[in-house]
Design a protein around this motif. Structure first.
Motif, mmCIF file in Angstrom:
data_model
loop_
_atom_site.group_PDB
_atom_site.id
_atom_site.type_symbol
_atom_site.label_atom_id
_atom_site.label_comp_id
_atom_site.label_asym_id
_atom_site.label_seq_id
_atom_site.Cartn_x
_atom_site.Cartn_y
_atom_site.Cartn_z
ATOM 1 N N GLU A 133 0.824 -1.220 0.000
ATOM 2 C CA GLU A 133 0.000 0.000 0.000
ATOM 3 C C GLU A 133 0.856 1.267 0.000
ATOM 4 O O GLU A 133 0.365 2.352 -0.303
ATOM 5 N N ASP B 115 2.912 3.468 -4.908
ATOM 6 C CA ASP B 115 1.875 3.990 -5.794
ATOM 7 C C ASP B 115 2.196 3.579 -7.231
ATOM 8 O O ASP B 115 2.960 4.241 -7.936
ATOM 9 N N ILE B 116 1.611 2.477 -7.652
ATOM 10 C CA ILE B 116 1.876 1.953 -8.996
ATOM 11 C C ILE B 116 1.108 2.726 -10.053
ATOM 12 O O ILE B 116 1.504 2.744 -11.213
ATOM 13 N N SER B 117 0.045 3.400 -9.680
ATOM 14 C CA SER B 117 -0.781 4.091 -10.670
ATOM 15 C C SER B 117 0.016 5.178 -11.404
ATOM 16 O O SER B 117 -0.254 5.449 -12.568
ATOM 17 N N ARG B 118 0.976 5.783 -10.756
ATOM 18 C CA ARG B 118 1.803 6.790 -11.425
ATOM 19 C C ARG B 118 2.694 6.165 -12.490
ATOM 20 O O ARG B 118 3.052 6.821 -13.446
ATOM 21 N N VAL C 89 1.826 3.442 -14.274
ATOM 22 C CA VAL C 89 1.014 2.858 -15.329
ATOM 23 C C VAL C 89 0.370 3.938 -16.199
ATOM 24 O O VAL C 89 0.380 3.839 -17.425
ATOM 25 N N THR C 90 -0.196 4.948 -15.591
ATOM 26 C CA THR C 90 -0.888 5.988 -16.358
ATOM 27 C C THR C 90 0.073 7.135 -16.668
ATOM 28 O O THR C 90 0.837 7.581 -15.808
ATOM 29 N N GLU D 297 -0.799 13.837 -17.129
ATOM 30 C CA GLU D 297 -1.667 14.673 -17.980
ATOM 31 C C GLU D 297 -1.105 16.046 -18.176
ATOM 32 O O GLU D 297 -0.423 16.611 -17.462
#
Length: 92
Positions: A80, A83-86, A88-89, A92
């Motif tokens: 937890e 932060d894998i989302s940074r 992968v995406t 912007e």
């Protein structure tokens, strides 16, 4: 953690550390040296000391495994916290 799991993880640490330790502390044989054998690789070590490599590997692998095991028991860094989302995406 079961003993067999800990032993398997330590073995993985030991093997990877051993591969990382191989290039440290070796001295190649120059071509003009009398110990040079024709046809031998230029990167071949002059004196390969497997006991020294094994000792260094064991010390470093034990320290790394101790940190891994303490992290596992104490929960310093968990999934937890990452932060894998940074990754992968795209930003912007």
């Amino acid at each position: 953690m079961q003993f067999t799991s800990a032993l398997a993880i330590y073995f993985l640490f030991w093997v990877l550390t051993g591969l990382a330790m191989l290039p440290f502390g070796f001295e190649p044989v120059p071509r003009d040296d009398p110990d040079y054998v024709p046809g031998q690789a230029e990167s071949a070590p002059r004196h390969f000391r497997p006991r020294r490599v094994i000792l260094r590997t064991t010390i470093v692998a034990t320290a790394l495994f101790a940190l891994f095991f303490l992290n596992y028991e104490m929960g310093w860094i968990g999934i937890e916290d990452v932060d894998i989302s940074r990754l992968v995406t795209p930003p912007e």
